[in-house]
Design a protein around this motif. Structure first.
Motif, short mmCIF file in Angstrom:
data_model
loop_
_atom_site.label_atom_id
_atom_site.label_comp_id
_atom_site.label_asym_id
_atom_site.label_seq_id
_atom_site.Cartn_x
_atom_site.Cartn_y
_atom_site.Cartn_z
N TRP A 147 0.83 -1.22 0.00
CA TRP A 147 0.00 0.00 0.00
C TRP A 147 0.86 1.26 0.00
O TRP A 147 0.51 2.26 -0.63
CB TRP A 147 -0.98 0.00 1.17
CG TRP A 147 -2.17 -0.86 0.88
CD1 TRP A 147 -2.45 -2.10 1.39
CD2 TRP A 147 -3.24 -0.56 -0.03
NE1 TRP A 147 -3.62 -2.58 0.85
CE2 TRP A 147 -4.13 -1.65 -0.03
CE3 TRP A 147 -3.52 0.53 -0.86
CZ2 TRP A 147 -5.28 -1.69 -0.80
CZ3 TRP A 147 -4.67 0.49 -1.63
CH2 TRP A 147 -5.54 -0.61 -1.60
N THR A 148 1.99 1.22 0.68
CA THR A 148 2.92 2.36 0.65
C THR A 148 3.47 2.53 -0.76
O THR A 148 3.54 3.65 -1.28
CB THR A 148 4.08 2.14 1.65
OG1 THR A 148 3.53 1.88 2.95
CG2 THR A 148 4.98 3.35 1.72
N ALA A 149 3.82 1.43 -1.41
CA ALA A 149 4.31 1.46 -2.79
C ALA A 149 3.26 2.04 -3.73
O ALA A 149 3.58 2.83 -4.63
CB ALA A 149 4.71 0.06 -3.24
N LEU A 150 2.02 1.65 -3.54
CA LEU A 150 0.94 2.18 -4.38
C LEU A 150 0.74 3.68 -4.15
O LEU A 150 0.45 4.43 -5.09
CB LEU A 150 -0.36 1.42 -4.12
CG LEU A 150 -0.35 -0.04 -4.60
CD1 LEU A 150 -1.65 -0.75 -4.20
CD2 LEU A 150 -0.12 -0.13 -6.09
N GLY A 151 0.94 4.14 -2.92
CA GLY A 151 0.88 5.58 -2.64
C GLY A 151 1.97 6.34 -3.37
O GLY A 151 1.72 7.41 -3.94
N VAL A 152 3.18 5.79 -3.37
CA VAL A 152 4.29 6.40 -4.10
C VAL A 152 3.94 6.49 -5.59
O VAL A 152 4.11 7.53 -6.23
CB VAL A 152 5.60 5.58 -3.91
CG1 VAL A 152 6.68 6.03 -4.88
CG2 VAL A 152 6.09 5.69 -2.47
N SER A 153 3.40 5.40 -6.11
CA SER A 153 3.05 5.35 -7.53
C SER A 153 1.93 6.34 -7.88
O SER A 153 1.97 6.99 -8.92
CB SER A 153 2.64 3.92 -7.89
OG SER A 153 2.40 3.80 -9.25
N LEU A 154 0.94 6.46 -7.00
CA LEU A 154 -0.16 7.40 -7.25
C LEU A 154 0.31 8.86 -7.25
O LEU A 154 -0.24 9.69 -7.98
CB LEU A 154 -1.26 7.22 -6.21
CG LEU A 154 -2.15 6.01 -6.39
CD1 LEU A 154 -3.11 5.86 -5.22
CD2 LEU A 154 -2.91 6.08 -7.70
N ALA A 155 1.32 9.16 -6.46
CA ALA A 155 1.85 10.53 -6.45
C ALA A 155 2.44 10.90 -7.80
O ALA A 155 2.45 12.08 -8.17
CB ALA A 155 2.90 10.68 -5.34
N ILE A 156 2.91 9.90 -8.54
CA ILE A 156 3.45 10.16 -9.88
C ILE A 156 2.37 10.79 -10.77
O ILE A 156 2.67 11.62 -11.62
CB ILE A 156 4.01 8.86 -10.50
CG1 ILE A 156 5.12 8.27 -9.63
CG2 ILE A 156 4.50 9.08 -11.92
CD1 ILE A 156 6.33 9.14 -9.44
N CYS A 157 1.10 10.40 -10.57
CA CYS A 157 0.00 11.00 -11.34
C CYS A 157 -0.03 12.51 -11.16
O CYS A 157 -0.26 13.25 -12.11
CB CYS A 157 -1.35 10.42 -10.91
SG CYS A 157 -1.60 8.72 -11.33
N VAL A 158 0.19 12.95 -9.94
CA VAL A 158 0.18 14.39 -9.66
C VAL A 158 1.36 15.06 -10.35
O VAL A 158 1.22 16.12 -10.96
CB VAL A 158 0.19 14.66 -8.14
CG1 VAL A 158 0.25 16.14 -7.84
CG2 VAL A 158 -1.03 14.03 -7.48
N HIS A 159 2.53 14.42 -10.28
CA HIS A 159 3.71 14.98 -10.95
C HIS A 159 3.49 15.07 -12.46
O HIS A 159 3.87 16.06 -13.09
CB HIS A 159 4.96 14.12 -10.67
CG HIS A 159 5.41 14.14 -9.25
ND1 HIS A 159 5.79 15.28 -8.59
CD2 HIS A 159 5.55 13.13 -8.35
CE1 HIS A 159 6.14 14.99 -7.36
NE2 HIS A 159 6.01 13.69 -7.19
N ILE A 160 2.86 14.06 -13.03
CA ILE A 160 2.55 14.07 -14.46
C ILE A 160 1.61 15.23 -14.78
O ILE A 160 1.84 15.99 -15.73
CB ILE A 160 1.91 12.73 -14.90
CG1 ILE A 160 2.89 11.58 -14.76
CG2 ILE A 160 1.39 12.82 -16.33
CD1 ILE A 160 2.24 10.21 -14.86
N ALA A 161 0.56 15.35 -13.98
CA ALA A 161 -0.45 16.37 -14.25
C ALA A 161 0.14 17.78 -14.21
O ALA A 161 -0.06 18.57 -15.14
CB ALA A 161 -1.60 16.25 -13.25
#
Length: 193
Positions: free
Chosen positions: A28-42
């Motif tokens: 779940w921590t790894a998925l949180g890190v990965s989801l933050a990438i969406c914000v960086h992309i946006a």
């Protein structure tokens, strides 16, 4: 790929949560890190990261928010290093999914180095035509998947039965080392100009 697998605050946080709270917490921590990438992309695709990087006040606000969060995680890791030394199987039941997801998300989101990385990459990929933006979006999704896969693999590896006994025997020292690592990243981020 080398940027993703190089040890940093995200790696330490996934390691810490995996060892302390089990595989589920690490994933779940790894998925949180990965989801933050969406914000960086946006914000990279919208040009906001460029505006932040050019505005010293905004950039420092992001940088110090990141420092503060890493400092908090580091101190918490050191202070609670020996608090819950029990069998890993018992920990699987008590994982606070949202807390682990949020920790991973905030750790990556508040990292100005990640913001600058995405700014440098996306400034090369984004063009006035729609084709360039499609390529940038695909690259961003690739980066998101790569982060998710790598950190999930880290969580799986450090919760494997082969390593579990060894890690549990030195859990307090490992927690202290992870806390010190997060404090070090916080300090380096704070003093870097």
């Amino acid at each position: 790929m080398l940027i993703v697998i190089s040890p940093g605050a995200d790696f330490i946080l996934v390691l810490k949560n995996s060892v302390n709270r089990g595989r589920r917490a690490g994933v779940w921590t790894a998925l949180g890190v990965s989801l933050a990438i969406c914000v960086h992309i946006a914000y990279s695709m919208l040009g906001i990261s460029y505006l932040i990087s050019q505005n010293e006040v905004l950039f420092n606000a992001v940088r110090y928010a990141g420092c503060g969060y890493l400092f908090y995680l580091g101190v918490k890791g050191i202070v609670t290093a020996g608090a819950n030394l029990e069998v890993m199987a018992d920990r699987q039941k008590e994982v606070a999914v949202l807390q682990c997801l949020a920790q991973g998300f905030l750790c990556n989101l508040l990292n100005p180095k990640t913001m600058l990385f995405f700014l440098s990459i996306f400034s090369q990929l984004i063009t006035p035509d729609a084709g360039g933006n499609c390529s940038a979006l695909l690259y961003g999704l690739y980066m998101m998947a790569l982060h998710g896969l790598w950190f999930c693999m880290v969580a799986m590896l450090f919760t494997s039965s082969a390593l579990q006994k060894h890690l549990l025997s030195m859990e307090k020292r490992l927690n202290q080392a992870c806390g010190a690592g997060l404090l070090t990243f916080s300090a380096l981020l704070a003093i870097k100009t």
